[in-house]
Design a protein around this motif. Structure first.
Motif, short mmCIF file in Angstrom:
data_model
loop_
_atom_site.label_atom_id
_atom_site.label_comp_id
_atom_site.label_asym_id
_atom_site.label_seq_id
_atom_site.Cartn_x
_atom_site.Cartn_y
_atom_site.Cartn_z
N ILE A 227 10.47 6.50 -12.88
CA ILE A 227 9.66 5.29 -13.02
C ILE A 227 10.42 4.07 -12.51
CG2 ILE A 227 8.62 3.76 -14.76
CD1 ILE A 227 7.94 6.41 -16.28
N GLU A 228 11.70 4.06 -12.83
CA GLU A 228 12.51 2.93 -12.35
C GLU A 228 12.51 2.88 -10.83
OE1 GLU A 228 17.03 1.26 -12.55
OE2 GLU A 228 16.47 3.21 -11.78
N ALA A 229 12.74 4.02 -10.22
CA ALA A 229 12.76 4.05 -8.76
C ALA A 229 11.41 3.62 -8.19
CB ALA A 229 13.13 5.44 -8.27
N ALA A 230 10.35 4.14 -8.77
CA ALA A 230 9.03 3.90 -8.19
C ALA A 230 8.56 2.47 -8.41
CB ALA A 230 8.03 4.89 -8.79
N TYR A 231 8.91 1.90 -9.56
CA TYR A 231 8.35 0.58 -9.90
C TYR A 231 9.30 -0.58 -9.63
CZ TYR A 231 4.15 2.49 -12.05
OH TYR A 231 2.95 3.10 -12.25
N PHE A 232 10.59 -0.35 -9.81
CA PHE A 232 11.50 -1.50 -9.82
C PHE A 232 12.47 -1.54 -8.64
CE2 PHE A 232 10.34 -0.54 -14.23
CZ PHE A 232 9.62 -1.70 -14.50
N ARG A 233 12.36 -0.59 -7.75
CA ARG A 233 13.26 -0.62 -6.59
C ARG A 233 12.44 -1.01 -5.36
NH1 ARG A 233 17.98 2.40 -7.38
NH2 ARG A 233 18.69 1.82 -9.47
N PRO A 234 13.08 -1.65 -4.41
CA PRO A 234 12.36 -1.96 -3.17
C PRO A 234 12.26 -0.71 -2.30
CG PRO A 234 14.62 -2.70 -3.03
CD PRO A 234 14.46 -2.16 -4.42
N ARG A 235 11.30 -0.75 -1.42
CA ARG A 235 11.09 0.37 -0.51
C ARG A 235 12.30 0.49 0.42
NH1 ARG A 235 8.52 0.04 4.54
NH2 ARG A 235 7.72 -2.02 4.06
N PRO A 236 12.82 1.70 0.62
CA PRO A 236 13.94 1.85 1.55
C PRO A 236 13.52 1.39 2.95
CG PRO A 236 13.23 3.99 0.69
CD PRO A 236 12.41 2.97 0.01
N ALA A 237 14.48 0.80 3.66
CA ALA A 237 14.14 0.16 4.93
C ALA A 237 13.60 1.16 5.95
CB ALA A 237 15.38 -0.53 5.48
N ASP A 238 14.11 2.40 5.89
CA ASP A 238 13.69 3.34 6.93
C ASP A 238 12.42 4.11 6.57
OD1 ASP A 238 14.92 4.60 4.85
OD2 ASP A 238 15.86 6.15 6.07
N ARG A 239 11.76 3.72 5.50
CA ARG A 239 10.51 4.41 5.16
C ARG A 239 9.33 3.49 5.48
NH1 ARG A 239 7.16 4.70 0.99
NH2 ARG A 239 8.43 3.83 -0.69
N GLU A 240 8.39 4.03 6.22
CA GLU A 240 7.17 3.29 6.53
C GLU A 240 6.40 3.01 5.24
OE1 GLU A 240 5.42 2.94 9.85
OE2 GLU A 240 7.50 3.01 10.54
N ALA A 241 5.72 1.85 5.21
CA ALA A 241 4.83 1.59 4.07
C ALA A 241 3.64 2.53 4.16
CB ALA A 241 4.36 0.15 4.10
N VAL A 242 3.19 3.04 3.02
CA VAL A 242 2.05 3.97 3.04
C VAL A 242 0.94 3.41 2.17
CG1 VAL A 242 3.43 6.02 3.46
CG2 VAL A 242 3.01 5.26 1.12
N SER A 243 -0.23 4.00 2.30
CA SER A 243 -1.35 3.54 1.48
C SER A 243 -1.56 4.52 0.33
CB SER A 243 -2.61 3.44 2.34
OG SER A 243 -2.84 4.67 2.96
#
Lengths: 147, 117, 493, 181
Positions: free
Chosen positions: C434-450
């Protein structure tokens, strides 16, 4: 199957196979339909039939065997065998009995049993032959391309 | 106690355990499957042994009166043989694919490969 | 005609649909058939449960051969309860698999994939319902062989080794069961479970019976990933295609727990299993070690599927703990947890499958910030996670509550404390996600997804909401489980 | 007496399988093992089983093993570890089984429960009830026909599995074959 064999090896094998294969296939049919009286039945018949074809494939090459009994035909036939078995069971259900009740299939009762056993053994034989050959073809095709 | 009647079973148990030993001790994926085959075949022998009647014949009705061996274990083992060959075929197919993916069918080397990734 | 043949149809329908899938040969058509069949199976299971609640156990003789000469199916309260959850999970996972499988399995194999799914379902349903010990072995192998196939279809090459390992250990387990059944047959001359139970009564001192018991427990233990025989499970669940992980984690081990119940209580009988053989002395310590150690291992996993797989081993141990307590409350807890854990793990794995569908990974570091992009998916995950921890108003709370009650009845304070500690450990590992999913920023090398498509979201939410609904309205599950537990203990009406 | 001889041969074959490192030899020995057990089944009156074991164990299985070896290679690596743990596990399992035999009905004891319950009906009434002389077929296809349905399904499942894993490519066109040469 391997390239390392000389033509002479093949010739011996081919002659032997030519003599044996028809008898093996005939024997398989005998085993299929004689299971009521002696040892045998659908499963053994299927395995023996498949063994006959495998011998043929070894002698005359996989491609030839596969053009004779193409996987595209074997695959639906394998499914059909299971459906014949299951269908016999469902027929019992439709005729007022439980699943796989053969008594309701025909009168007198033993005739129903004969019919039912004949049909399910047919289903077994068909599925076993086809699946065994499919499995053999799948392995042999890979093995032929081995380095 | 009559031990003689058990001697057959003991050999069969030895056979079973030899097969079982091959499965758990060998590192080669194909040889493991050979062991599995041996293990299962020996269990079949155990089943068939228990159906034997003294002086019995095969359970196919003949005109002469006869003592028949118990057909039920035979039926069960026919089914089990089919299950066995089905498992073997699937296991070998997996071994072939593993060889293709890892370049080896030795357990230790597969583990090494996975660790290096 | 249909009403009288429901027990057979429950298994035969999915079984015969498998060859039809192969005949259809195309992915989408096979999927449609499989989905419709899974819904029909659920309807049949519901009808059977009603029938059983109204008129008691239903017996069905195949080929109209009376048991013990023929094979019979027996549906009692316990069986109907487990049928319902297995069919229910299938009815949500099958619709889900369309998109998920199109992404993860190549088109040529999809029809075979659905055939294997149906075979697996038919096998699992059959195991629950059969009243014949050898028939159980056959059905076990149907479900097992199809499971090995399904696991091997994962994309990672480690799916192949996972499937191989599963095949070896699963077959050893099945062979042990075969040996056990053979010994039982040798002693009694019968394979019918009810008949076996009757004939075993007088044989409690027989060393052969005791050996049969040991082999059956070990064999079934391998199948249900009883610690320390769980080694096949984490890899299998991690590398299998998403839909397969969801189906297996929610049903396969549960069915194995059910088989253990059947053998311990119905066939061998409470007295022999627990007073003569003292199997509870083995089950309880193993369960306690398993919940603790496997929860601990789960905390250190970075692959979320693997984390949940270890969590499954720990959760299955709660069930064996409930069984080992050998009281009506303990058994009720075990059965409830069997039902509820299926809902929980089903929902969690489906949510993860949706994540995998979008970003192609379920590694923690890849999942960072995913909740902002896929809020609905992660909300379902959180809901199911709360249920896994055992927060009130969820199903997870209900089963833990009964488990704690059962331990308290025995005065086992330490066990209660351990259950609470392991629940806290679940908080720790789930919090990492949950911490990773909610409180961390998206890693730079991962495309934003819908957000995931609704074809994946809907089934996920159905299971997630079931966690909530059945956590509040507990009449059905607690009622049926309680009654089934009483009957297993031999106290029921 | 002949079964004791066969069992001894079986034991020798099994030991040879453990010791050999050449997998071709191992597979051949496994085939021999199957043939020997088929022989044993004949002496134990299980002709149907013997037939099947010979066809499957010595036939189909061996062919599949050989095809696999063509791909995976015939040599087995020498293990680095001593197999102490497997030895312990196997010894315990074997000891449990031996212990279990002590209360078993003796070999070929006509009073054993399996000859008293269930089976007598198959032997006595199946020829009239079903109307065919081979009792194994009667039990297999009728009394326990549902097991056999499961058996067909198992073999079908294996087919599905192998096709999903290995697949069969459509016939190569002659051009592809020519390129390979």
């Amino acid at each position: 199957m391997r390239q390392t064999h000389s033509d002479k090896d093949y010739q011996v094998l081919q002659v032997v196979a030519k003599l044996l294969v028809p008898y093996i296939l005939l024997f398989a049919l005998y085993v299929q339909f004689h299971g009521d009286f002696g040892p045998g039945g659908g499963f053994q018949a299927g395995v023996i039939f498949a063994a006959g074809v495998i011998l043929y494939a070894m002698a005359f090459g996989l491609d030839k065997a596969m053009s004779l009994l193409s996987p595209q035909v074997l695959r639906p036939l394998a499914a059909l065998g299971v459906l014949i078995y299951g269908g016999t069971g469902v027929a019992g259900m439709f005729l007022g009995g439980h699943f796989l009740d053969y008594y309701v299939l025909a009168t007198p009762p033993t005739a129903g049993q004969h019919l039912g056993i004949f049909l399910v053994e047919l289903g077994v034989g068909l599925t076993v032959t086809c699946v065994m050959l499919l499995i053999f073809f799948a392995f042999a095709q890979r093995a032929e391309q081995a380095p | 106690m009559n031990w003689v009647g058990l001697y057959n079973y003991w050999i069969v148990i030895f056979l079973m355990m030899t097969g079982f030993y091959i499965v758990v001790s060998q590192g080669n994926l194909v040889k493991k499957l050979v062991g599995l085959n041996l293990f299962q075949t020996s269990v079949f022998i155990q089943y068939i042994s228990m159906g034997k009647m003294p002086g019995g014949t095969a359970p196919i009705e003949s005109s002469a009166p006869a003592v028949y061996s118990n057909p039920l274990p035979h039926v069960l083992i026919l089914t089990a043989i089919v299950v066995g060959v089905a498992t073997t075929a699937l296991g070998l197919a997996l071994a072939v694919r593993i060889k293709q993916a890892y370049g080896t069918v030795e357990e230790d080397r597969i583990r090494e490969e996975d660790r290096n990734v | 005609m249909i009403a009288a043949n429901l027990p057979a149809l429950q298994v035969v329908l999915p079984l015969l649909s498998a060859p039809l899938c192969v005949l259809l040969g195309r992915g989408r058509a096979a999927w449609l058939l499989a989905t419709v069949v899974s819904w029909l199976a659920l309807a049949i299971a519901a009808a059977l449960l009603r029938q059983v609640l109204a008129q008691g156990a239903v017996h069905y003789a195949f080929g109209d051969w009376a048991a013990p000469w023929g094979i019979e199916y027996v549906v009692d309260g316990t069986a109907a309860f487990v049928l319902l959850i297995v069919a229910g999970i299938a009815a949500t996972v099958f619709p889900y698999s369309l998109l998920s499988v199109e992404k993860e399995v190549d088109p040529e194999r999809q029809a075979l994939f659905y055939a294997a799914m149906l075979l697996c379902l038919a096998g699992l349903l059959g195991i629950v319902i059969t009243g014949d010990a050898f028939n159980l072995f056959v059905l076990l192998e149907i479900s097992a062989l199809s499971t090995y196939t399904l696991v091997s279809l994962g994309q990672d090459r480690r799916a192949l080794t996972a499937a191989y390992q599963y095949l070896i250990l699963g077959t050893i387990g099945a062979t042990f069961i075969l040996i056990g059944v053979g010994l039982l047959y040798m002693l009694t001359g019968t394979l019918n479970m009810a008949d076996l139970a009757e004939r075993i009564e007088g044989l409690h001192q027989s060393r052969t019976l005791q050996t049969a018991f040991a082999f059956l427990v070990v064999g079934i233990g391998l199948k249900l990933a009883l610690f320390p025989m769980h080694l096949w499970l984490p890899n299998a669940y991690t590398y299998a295609p998403s839909a397969v992980s969801a189906l297996l984690s929610a049903t396969a081990t549960k069915v194995a727990v059910y088989v253990l119940l059947r053998f311990l209580f119905t066939i061998f009988g409470t007295w022999f299993s627990f007073s003569d053989m003292n199997v509870d002395w083995i089950l309880i310590p193993l369960a306690l070690v398993a919940t603790f150690s496997m929860s601990l291992v789960a905390i250190f996993q970075n692959n979320v599927k693997r984390m949940l797989a270890y969590s499954s081993v720990a959760q299955v141990a709660y069930m064996t703990l409930g069984i080992g307590i050998v009281t009506v409350t303990g058994l009720t807890a075990a059965l409830l947890h069997l039902f509820n854990h299926a809902l929980i793990k089903g929902a969690l794995f489906l949510a993860l499958g949706a994540v995998f569908y979008r970003i192609g990974s379920v590694q923690l570091d890849r999942m960072q910030g995913i909740a902002r992009e896929m809020p609905w998916t992660m909300a379902a995950f959180v809901l199911a996670a709360l249920s896994l921890i055992g927060v009130p108003m969820t199903v997870g709370f209900v089963s833990k509550w009964y488990l704690i009650l059962a331990a308290l009845e025995k005065g086992w304070w330490l066990v209660v404390v351990l259950i609470l500690i392991t629940s806290l450990m679940a908080v720790v590992y789930l919090w990492r996600v949950i911490e990773a999913a909610y409180f961390r920023p998206r890693p730079a090398d991962r495309e934003a997804v819908s957000e995931a498509p609704w074809g994946l979201l809907l089934p996920t939410w159905v299971l997630a909401l079931a966690n909530l609904y059945l956590g509040i309205d507990t009449d059905l599950s607690v009622g049926v489980a309680g009654e089934a537990a009483q009957r297993l203990m031999g106290l029921g009406p | 007496m002949i079964d004791i001889v066969l069992l001894t041969f079986l034991a020798a074959t099994a030991i040879a399988v453990v010791r050999h490192r050449n997998l071709f030899a191992v597979v051949m020995l496994a085939g021999i093992y199957s043939l020997l057990s088929a022989g044993l089944f004949v002496t134990l009156d299980a002709v149907d089983v013997a037939f099947t074991e010979a066809a499957v164990g010595a036939g189909i299985s061996t062919v599949l093993f050989l095809a696999t070896l063509a791909l995976t290679g015939p040599r087995e690596a020498v293990p680095v570890r001593k197999p102490y743990l497997p030895m312990v596990v196997v010894s315990i399992t074997g000891a449990a089984l031996i212990w279990g035999t002590l209360d078993m009905p003796r070999f070929a004891d006509p009073q054993a429960p399996i000859h008293q319950h269930v089976a007598p009906r198959y032997i006595e009434t199946s020829p009239t009830e079903i109307g065919i002389p081979n009792m194994v077929t009667s039990v297999l296809a009728s009394y326990r026909g549902y097991d056999t349905f499961g058996e067909v399904t198992v073999i079908f499942t294996a087919g599905v599995g192998v096709l999903a894993l290995l697949g069969i490519r459509r016939k190569r066109s002659s051009k592809d074959a020519a390129e390979k040469e």
